[in-house]
Design a protein around this motif. Sequence first.
Motif, PDB file in Angstrom:
ATOM      1  N   PHE A 113       0.784  -1.133  -0.282  1.00 57.91           N
ATOM      2  CA  PHE A 113       0.153  -0.200   0.606  1.00 57.91           C
ATOM      3  C   PHE A 113       0.951   1.275  -0.124  1.00 57.91           C
ATOM      4  O   PHE A 113       1.960   1.367   0.554  1.00 57.91           O
ATOM      5  N   ALA A 114       0.137   1.947  -1.039  1.00 58.44           N
ATOM      6  CA  ALA A 114       1.328   3.450  -0.413  1.00 58.44           C
ATOM      7  C   ALA A 114       1.325   4.483   0.455  1.00 58.44           C
ATOM      8  O   ALA A 114       2.563   4.797   1.366  1.00 58.44           O
ATOM      9  N   ILE A 115      -0.078   4.264   1.347  1.00 57.49           N
ATOM     10  CA  ILE A 115       0.270   4.388   2.705  1.00 57.49           C
ATOM     11  C   ILE A 115      -1.111   3.314   3.461  1.00 57.49           C
ATOM     12  O   ILE A 115      -1.986   3.571   3.050  1.00 57.49           O
ATOM     13  N   GLU A 116      -0.339   3.175   4.217  1.00 54.29           N
ATOM     14  CA  GLU A 116      -1.643   1.728   5.576  1.00 54.29           C
ATOM     15  C   GLU A 116      -1.049   2.533   6.817  1.00 54.29           C
ATOM     16  O   GLU A 116      -0.130   2.827   7.980  1.00 54.29           O
ATOM     17  N   ILE A 117      -2.502   2.445   7.299  1.00 53.67           N
ATOM     18  CA  ILE A 117      -2.633   3.041   8.464  1.00 53.67           C
ATOM     19  C   ILE A 117      -3.449   1.397   9.075  1.00 53.67           C
ATOM     20  O   ILE A 117      -4.738   0.746   9.448  1.00 53.67           O
ATOM     21  N   ARG A 118      -3.097   1.257  10.537  1.00 54.67           N
ATOM     22  CA  ARG A 118      -2.675   0.046  10.837  1.00 54.67           C
ATOM     23  C   ARG A 118      -2.804   0.314  12.571  1.00 54.67           C
ATOM     24  O   ARG A 118      -1.936   0.201  12.903  1.00 54.67           O
ATOM     25  N   SER A 119      -3.482  -1.126  13.193  1.00 61.38           N
ATOM     26  CA  SER A 119      -3.760  -1.085  14.658  1.00 61.38           C
ATOM     27  C   SER A 119      -2.037  -2.217  15.033  1.00 61.38           C
ATOM     28  O   SER A 119      -1.878  -2.854  14.509  1.00 61.38           O
ATOM     29  N   GLY A 120      -1.624  -1.743  16.161  1.00 64.72           N
ATOM     30  CA  GLY A 120      -0.204  -2.206  16.506  1.00 64.72           C
ATOM     31  C   GLY A 120      -1.256  -3.305  18.105  1.00 64.72           C
ATOM     32  O   GLY A 120      -2.644  -3.088  17.901  1.00 64.72           O
TER      33      GLY A 120
ATOM     34  N   ILE B 129      -4.253   3.213  -0.419  1.00 65.64           N
ATOM     35  CA  ILE B 129      -4.531   3.521   0.747  1.00 65.64           C
ATOM     36  C   ILE B 129      -5.532   2.682   1.976  1.00 65.64           C
ATOM     37  O   ILE B 129      -6.598   2.410   1.031  1.00 65.64           O
ATOM     38  N   ARG B 130      -4.985   1.722   2.413  1.00 66.44           N
ATOM     39  CA  ARG B 130      -5.878   0.798   3.753  1.00 66.44           C
ATOM     40  C   ARG B 130      -5.490   0.632   4.946  1.00 66.44           C
ATOM     41  O   ARG B 130      -4.746   1.689   5.412  1.00 66.44           O
ATOM     42  N   ILE B 131      -6.394   0.854   5.558  1.00 66.08           N
ATOM     43  CA  ILE B 131      -6.972   1.485   7.055  1.00 66.08           C
ATOM     44  C   ILE B 131      -7.542   0.616   7.390  1.00 66.08           C
ATOM     45  O   ILE B 131      -8.854  -0.478   7.163  1.00 66.08           O
TER      46      ILE B 131
END
Length: 332
Positions: free
Chosen positions: A94-101, A130-132
């Motif tokens: 993903f160009a930008i990946e926003i994920r929980s730890g 973008i993947r969240i």
Amino acid sequence: MRHATAATLAGCLLTAIPAAHAAPPCDDAARKKILAPAVPGDESVRLACSLRLSEGEHVTKRILLEGASASGVAIDCNGARIGRSSPPPAFGQFAIEIRSGGPRPGRDGEPVWERPSDIAIRGCAIDGHIRIWGMGLNGQGEAVKASSHRPGHTERAQAAAPTRIAITDSTLTALGGIPLYLGPGVTQVTLQGSRLRGRSSSVAVYLDAESARNVIDGNDIDVETGRETVAVDGSAGNRITGNRFVLHGQRGIDLYRNCGEGGTVRHQTPSDNLIAENRYRHAGFWRPDFVKVGSREGWRLYCGEDAGYPFGSSLDDGDHATGNVLRGNSQE
């Protein structure tokens, strides 16, 4: 469908710009690392500081915002580019990946996830996706499936997933995959004043199971898709308003519940969504409906894969898309 009130429509136009504790700005060393060209073995960068770019700069590395350390991060591109169009990204790139730890064990044995929140992405030209996501990349993730086999799954998924994220005044160019994907349980994401372009074999925006209260407002969406442009899959309380869609032979928005796929019980229904004042233009021979509420109603071979539980899609494969408001959607 019931009619939207003026107050409801006004509320949908509010932009959820994150305003909590801001992350410190990236220092020179961090900026140098971020802007260094992506090479094998060094193709991604973890971001925990606020990044300000200038027009003409290009981040070729994949950007990862993970866990609580990414909360409060702002990416101000000022027209700069993020991502690479060649070679095309593979699945999971993903160009930008926003994920929980996480997760890590909690005191009661319940997994604890560290979710990022209050993230802003402004003025960016993004090549790719973008993947969240929180518990899982999609509704078939192992942690998502395990949670779905117990009551209270919607609440757990939402507590585990990223929240309060704003993407504004940006251009997302699809390179075969879905340009914006909100995974199970993601809440309060705003996509506003932006442009979606390119080609996706699937959809342009995906709101996955148990996600809620997201806003898609005032965007220009012209993506060649393999199916509908926006998928509302067991996602509730969203506001899709004031957008311009170019439809390439597919519907604009489908509301449904993806019953049983991968053995995951879908708990939440695609309900209480506001879809208003959107404009649609057809760019092909076919003239499909703009919006389809209850587009599946259990008509999938995998709907029985979640059998055996007395709740959700295991009990009833229907979409149960109720309380949705459709108003002022028209052909351009």
